[in-house]
Structures are given as C-alpha cells and as structure tokens.
Design an enzyme around this catalytic site. Structure first.
Site, PDB file in Angstrom:
ATOM      1  N   LYS A 195       4.127   4.112  18.401  1.00 12.31           N
ATOM      2  CA  LYS A 195       4.030   5.507  17.943  1.00 12.31           C
ATOM      3  C   LYS A 195       4.242   6.491  19.083  1.00 12.31           C
ATOM      4  O   LYS A 195       4.974   7.474  18.925  1.00 12.31           O
ATOM      5  CB  LYS A 195       2.678   5.727  17.259  1.00 12.31           C
ATOM      6  CG  LYS A 195       2.581   4.980  15.925  1.00 12.31           C
ATOM      7  CD  LYS A 195       1.161   4.938  15.401  1.00 12.31           C
ATOM      8  CE  LYS A 195       1.069   4.294  14.031  1.00 12.31           C
ATOM      9  NZ  LYS A 195      -0.307   4.059  13.599  1.00 12.31           N
ATOM     10  N   GLU A 211       9.080  10.303   9.291  1.00 18.40           N
ATOM     11  CA  GLU A 211       7.811  11.001   9.540  1.00 18.40           C
ATOM     12  C   GLU A 211       6.604  10.059   9.397  1.00 18.40           C
ATOM     13  O   GLU A 211       5.641  10.123  10.168  1.00 18.40           O
ATOM     14  CB  GLU A 211       7.673  12.165   8.551  1.00 18.40           C
ATOM     15  CG  GLU A 211       6.398  12.965   8.701  1.00 18.40           C
ATOM     16  CD  GLU A 211       6.304  13.680  10.043  1.00 18.40           C
ATOM     17  OE1 GLU A 211       7.143  14.549  10.304  1.00 18.40           O
ATOM     18  OE2 GLU A 211       5.395  13.344  10.821  1.00 18.40           O
ATOM     19  N   VAL A 249      13.019  20.465  -4.892  1.00 16.82           N
ATOM     20  CA  VAL A 249      14.332  19.871  -4.598  1.00 16.82           C
ATOM     21  C   VAL A 249      15.429  20.559  -5.427  1.00 16.82           C
ATOM     22  O   VAL A 249      16.554  20.742  -4.959  1.00 16.82           O
ATOM     23  CB  VAL A 249      14.323  18.347  -4.888  1.00 16.82           C
ATOM     24  CG1 VAL A 249      15.701  17.731  -4.678  1.00 16.82           C
ATOM     25  CG2 VAL A 249      13.308  17.642  -4.018  1.00 16.82           C
ATOM     26  N   ASP A 292       0.585  -1.020  18.174  1.00 14.64           N
ATOM     27  CA  ASP A 292       0.849   0.030  17.190  1.00 14.64           C
ATOM     28  C   ASP A 292       0.885   1.413  17.877  1.00 14.64           C
ATOM     29  O   ASP A 292       1.795   2.214  17.640  1.00 14.64           O
ATOM     30  CB  ASP A 292      -0.264  -0.035  16.131  1.00 14.64           C
ATOM     31  CG  ASP A 292      -0.080   0.957  15.010  1.00 14.64           C
ATOM     32  OD1 ASP A 292       0.802   0.745  14.171  1.00 14.64           O
ATOM     33  OD2 ASP A 292      -0.820   1.951  14.978  1.00 14.64           O
ATOM     34  N   VAL A 308       4.659   7.659  12.262  1.00 16.99           N
ATOM     35  CA  VAL A 308       3.652   8.089  13.247  1.00 16.99           C
ATOM     36  C   VAL A 308       2.617   8.979  12.572  1.00 16.99           C
ATOM     37  O   VAL A 308       2.967   9.984  11.960  1.00 16.99           O
ATOM     38  CB  VAL A 308       4.298   8.889  14.407  1.00 16.99           C
ATOM     39  CG1 VAL A 308       3.258   9.192  15.477  1.00 16.99           C
ATOM     40  CG2 VAL A 308       5.484   8.157  14.999  1.00 16.99           C
ATOM     41  N   GLY A 319     -10.644  -2.910   5.092  1.00 19.58           N
ATOM     42  CA  GLY A 319      -9.201  -2.927   4.798  1.00 19.58           C
ATOM     43  C   GLY A 319      -8.361  -2.228   5.836  1.00 19.58           C
ATOM     44  O   GLY A 319      -7.151  -2.038   5.653  1.00 19.58           O
ATOM     45  N   THR A 356       0.824  -1.216   0.000  1.00 21.39           N
ATOM     46  CA  THR A 356       0.000   0.000   0.000  1.00 21.39           C
ATOM     47  C   THR A 356       0.854   1.260   0.000  1.00 21.39           C
ATOM     48  O   THR A 356       0.651   2.166  -0.811  1.00 21.39           O
ATOM     49  CB  THR A 356      -0.876  -0.003   1.275  1.00 21.39           C
ATOM     50  OG1 THR A 356      -1.436  -1.300   1.413  1.00 21.39           O
ATOM     51  CG2 THR A 356      -1.961   1.008   1.220  1.00 21.39           C
ATOM     52  N   LYS A 413       7.363   1.908  12.161  1.00 20.51           N
ATOM     53  CA  LYS A 413       7.230   2.358  13.563  1.00 20.51           C
ATOM     54  C   LYS A 413       7.892   1.400  14.542  1.00 20.51           C
ATOM     55  O   LYS A 413       8.552   1.815  15.490  1.00 20.51           O
ATOM     56  CB  LYS A 413       5.768   2.586  13.917  1.00 20.51           C
ATOM     57  CG  LYS A 413       4.897   1.369  13.834  1.00 20.51           C
ATOM     58  CD  LYS A 413       3.492   1.719  13.461  1.00 20.51           C
ATOM     59  CE  LYS A 413       3.249   1.517  12.082  1.00 20.51           C
ATOM     60  NZ  LYS A 413       2.929   1.383  10.955  1.00 20.51           N
ATOM     61  N   ILE A 419      -0.058  12.947   8.810  1.00 25.25           N
ATOM     62  CA  ILE A 419      -0.006  14.144   9.665  1.00 25.25           C
ATOM     63  C   ILE A 419       1.446  14.484   9.982  1.00 25.25           C
ATOM     64  O   ILE A 419       2.175  13.634  10.488  1.00 25.25           O
ATOM     65  CB  ILE A 419      -0.730  13.909  11.012  1.00 25.25           C
ATOM     66  CG1 ILE A 419      -2.077  13.218  10.809  1.00 25.25           C
ATOM     67  CG2 ILE A 419      -0.891  15.207  11.766  1.00 25.25           C
ATOM     68  CD1 ILE A 419      -2.678  12.719  12.117  1.00 25.25           C
TER      69      ILE A 419
HETATM   70  N1  HSE Z   1      -2.509  -0.038  11.327  1.00 22.19           N
HETATM   71  C1  HSE Z   1      -2.289   1.357  11.581  1.00 22.19           C
HETATM   72  C2  HSE Z   1      -3.579   2.028  12.010  1.00 22.19           C
HETATM   73  C3  HSE Z   1      -1.774   2.096  10.381  1.00 22.19           C
HETATM   74  O1  HSE Z   1      -4.636   1.413  11.984  1.00 22.19           O
HETATM   75  O2  HSE Z   1      -3.517   3.186  12.376  1.00 22.19           O
HETATM   76  C4  HSE Z   1      -0.310   2.018  10.237  1.00 22.19           C
HETATM   77  O3  HSE Z   1       0.350   2.539  11.333  1.00 22.19           O
END
Ligand code: HSE
Length: 429
Positions: free
Chosen positions: A206, A130, A36, A202, A133, A188, A16, A106, A137
């Site tokens: 982060k 970047e 650049v 996760d 996290v 998804g 992705t 991450k 954003i």
């Molecule tokens: N699986 C993470 C989320 C996305 O649902 O925020 C990737 O960090």
C-alpha cells in the site's frame, strides 16, 4: 466499445469485496444512474468454487474467468480476486480486449502498476485502483488529482487494519500478541496464515502504491525496508506510554532531497500520543501527509471490509462510467519505473531501546559512554529494578543516523554489564 444506454460489468471474484460491490451497484442503482447518466448492470460474475452456496441465481456465475474478460457484451471488468496470478493475466487480457478495469488488488498494482497503467493509457482505457489502498478511504484519487500540484514531502500511514486491531487490543485490553492475533482471526480480520498482515507485506504494497503516485515512479519492492509487529510486546507499549508515545505499524515514505530518491519503510514505530496517527484505533486506517502547499493532511476511515471497500470500487466504476458517457479516452495516469530508494542505514531519526542490565554502579555510565563516543545522544530514560540483581533500562535517543545507532547498540550489547538488548524501535516526532 461504450454502450451509452447501459454500462455492462463483469466481476472477477465474489468474496467479501465482490459481493459488497454487487450489493452496492444494486442497492444504490438510482444514485448511480443519476451520477453516471445511465444504469450500470452486472452481467456476469467469475468464481473459483461452483459448489459454494451463493446469494444470487446460478446463471450469473461462471468459473471461466477468461470468458468474462473476453466477452464483447462487457465494458468494464472489476477484479477483486486478489493475489498476483491469475489476476495479472486476466487484467492484461481484459485490456487487450478493450475493457476498462477497476481493481482492488494491492499486490498486483504495487508490482505491475506502472506497466498496466501505461498500457491502459496507450489503449485509451481506464484502469483504476482506489480500493487497493485504505479500503473505503479516498486516498489514491486525491493524490492523483487534488494534491497533484504539491511536492509531497512525507507520508505516514496506518494501512493495515488487522495489525492495528491487534496493537489496539494489546494496548487497551493488555492482551499478548498471540491473544490479540487469535481475536483478530475470530473477528474475521486476520487470515489463518496472518503473514501478509502482521509481517508488513500488506502495508508495504500500500505505501509502495501511494509513493508511486506521489513521486511518479514505481517503487522496487525489494528496496523497501519491512518489519512486522510480531516483536512488539506489552512491556514496550507500557514504556512507550510512560514516555508519551503509542506504537503503531506505519508505512512511511519521505523525500531525501536527492533527485528521484526517497526513503521508504514499514515498521512498528513510536508515535507521539498527541499525533493524529496515534489515535487511529481498531481496524481503522489512516494516511497522514505533508505537501509543500497543502500542509499537513489526514485521511482516515475503514480500511477493509465488504462495504467500505465496495464503496471505493463503485466510486472508480462511476468514474469509468462517466468517462464512457462522454466518449473520453481513458483517464489512467501513467507513472514510470525505477525510483531510487535510500538504504535504511542512512535514515536519520530517534530510537527507543530496552535493555536488561546488571543492577550495579556505573552500568549507566558505561552504556552512555559507548553511545556518546558514536555520536548517539541519549534524550530520555526509564529504569526499574528486576530480580536477581538485574535492572531494565529504556532509552530514547536524540536524532542520529541509523547505522551509527545500530553499530553502537552492538557495542553496548557486548558490554559485560549488559545482559540483553530486548528490543528497539524507530521513533517519529
Ligand atoms: N488485510 C487488510 C487489512 C485488508 O487488514 O487491512 C485488505 O487490504
């Protein structure tokens, strides 16, 4: 070595994020050249499965990822395969071979960021992350740069889009956790094995990365208190609403006042309904922070997905490209190791709890006495009658020390008028 006529890129991974990154580099070629000062060209893409159908000609792809990171014709390696290995070995090798690195990984940065960034810095190379996290954003670079002069007092983030999507569906459409999880998988967001998202891993990676940048030291992950959202029920959401709160999975880190010590945690949290964090819906992410000079600040946007995450990767790539164009020495900002973390038992906050009790005189008094004797004050209450002479009581406490709260809750659990302690959560005001 910099090639000032064009910057040559190798991408590790074409899932992705890899595909979104490739598309953005191609679709926004003109903007990128303008910013650049020379074109950015994707030379090679590393994949695991050569049989999978791809949207590009076969000559772009190789399954030999080491060959990409060793290729003298490549200046920058973008790592978007995720997970700890082989990403770690490949990034180490890329740095050894003099390549700048951009990663969205991450887990890798949360576990090895300090060593890798220090290594990049010593070698005069860039290592940016970047996209690790908050997806699209911009959070990491502002913390490293524009906010760097602040003493960051506290940060609270909705950092996992999947969990937030599930909690939103439970709230808006009165779905159970299992129904909402199935919906997140269908949309998804959630993987077949949703552990990483719904059990807080996760979010833990982060908030650990953000804390490392804000407080200047890598956070030992085993010192982060972590809970996920599986235990959140619609009943608790309902009572939270009645009391003026929403339930969000938050990563929270705050200074304790002691030198080099923070308290860092991940758990479902009751947040006042008018707090900005409570209003973050669906798969969106947000980070709220308080800095001593900047005051309160909130970042929000799409925390996952192909294009938003690609936006962060390409932003880092442009940063690397600009640095290469001026022959810069690399702008990785190292941080140390060994942050001290205060145990969760010493947290001082407010608590929500839901009990099933015997519906008879003095039940309330006996419960209140146990809490009162432990110094835990009760601030608000909701109550209703159930079948079979039972009742359900929800309390909010005043601020108290967590170890006092949990030990008094154990004493309450043992009262003969208490059938069960159904749930309890921490509250942020
Ligand atoms: N699986 C993470 C989320 C996305 O649902 O925020 C990737 O960090």
């Amino acid at each position: 070595m910099a090639n000032c006529e064009r910057i040559r890129v190798g991408i590790l991974g074409f899932g992705t994020v890899g595909e979104g990154t490739y598309r953005m580099i191609c679709d926004n070629e003109e903007e990128i050249v303008q910013k650049v000062g020379c074109p950015i060209e994707v030379r090679r893409i590393g994949i695991r499965d050569p049989k999978k159908e791809r949207s590009l000609p076969g000559e772009f792809f190789t399954t030999d990822l080491e060959d990409i990171v060793s290729d003298p014709e490549i200046d920058v390696v973008i790592e978007v395969i995720g997970g700890e290995e082989p990403a770690l070995s490949l990034i180490d090798l890329a740095l050894d071979k003099g390549k700048h690195v951009v990663t969205a990984n991450k887990e890798l940065i949360a576990k090895h960021g300090s060593r890798l960034v220090t290594k990049a810095r010593k070698l005069g190379l860039d290592l940016h992350f970047e996209a690790a996290v908050g997806g699209g954003i911009p959070i990491v670079q502002p913390l490293k740069h524009q906010l760097a002069g602040n003493d960051i007092v506290k940060m609270m983030g909705v950092l996992n889009g999947t969990s937030n999507f599930i909690l939103t569906k439970m709230w808006d459409e009165e779905q159970t956790f299992d129904e909402a999880l199935a919906g997140a998988q269908k949309a998804g967001y959630a993987e077949a094995d949703p552990t990483n998202d719904v059990d807080g891993f996760d979010t833990m990676y982060k908030i650990a990365i953000l804390a490392a940048i804000a407080f200047g030291k890598q956070i030992p992950l085993d010192l982060i208190h972590r809970e996920g959202i599986r235990k959140v029920t619609q009943k608790d959401m309902h009572y939270a609403e009645v009391l003026g709160y929403r339930i969000k999975l938050l990563g929270i880190v705050e200074e304790t006042g002691a030198d080099d010590e923070i308290l860092i945690r991940v758990h479902p949290t009751l947040v006042p309904e008018d707090h900005q964090v409570a209003k973050v819906e669906d798969a969106y992410n947000a980070l709220w922070l308080h800095g001593d000079f900047v005051g309160d600040l909130m970042f929000s946007g799409k925390g996952a997905g192909s294009f938003p995450t690609a936006s962060a990767v390409v932003g880092d790539l442009i940063d690397v490209g600009r640095n290469m164009m001026i022959g810069g020495s690399g702008s990785a900002i190292p941080y140390g190791e060994g942050m001290k973390c205060r145990p969760i038992g010493k947290l001082e906050t407010r608590y929500y709890m839901r009990l099933v009790v015997a519906d008879k005189p003095n039940t309330l008094g006996r419960i209140a006495t146990v809490f009162g004797e432990a110094g835990v004050g009760l601030a608000a209450m909701e109550m209703r009658t159930l079948e079979n002479d039972l009742g359900e009581i929800v309390f909010l406490t005043h601020k108290c020390v967590e170890s006092s709260f949990t030990s008094s809750l154990e004493d309450v659990r043992l009262l003969d008028v208490v059938e069960s302690v159904e749930s309890w959560f921490r509250v942020e005001d």
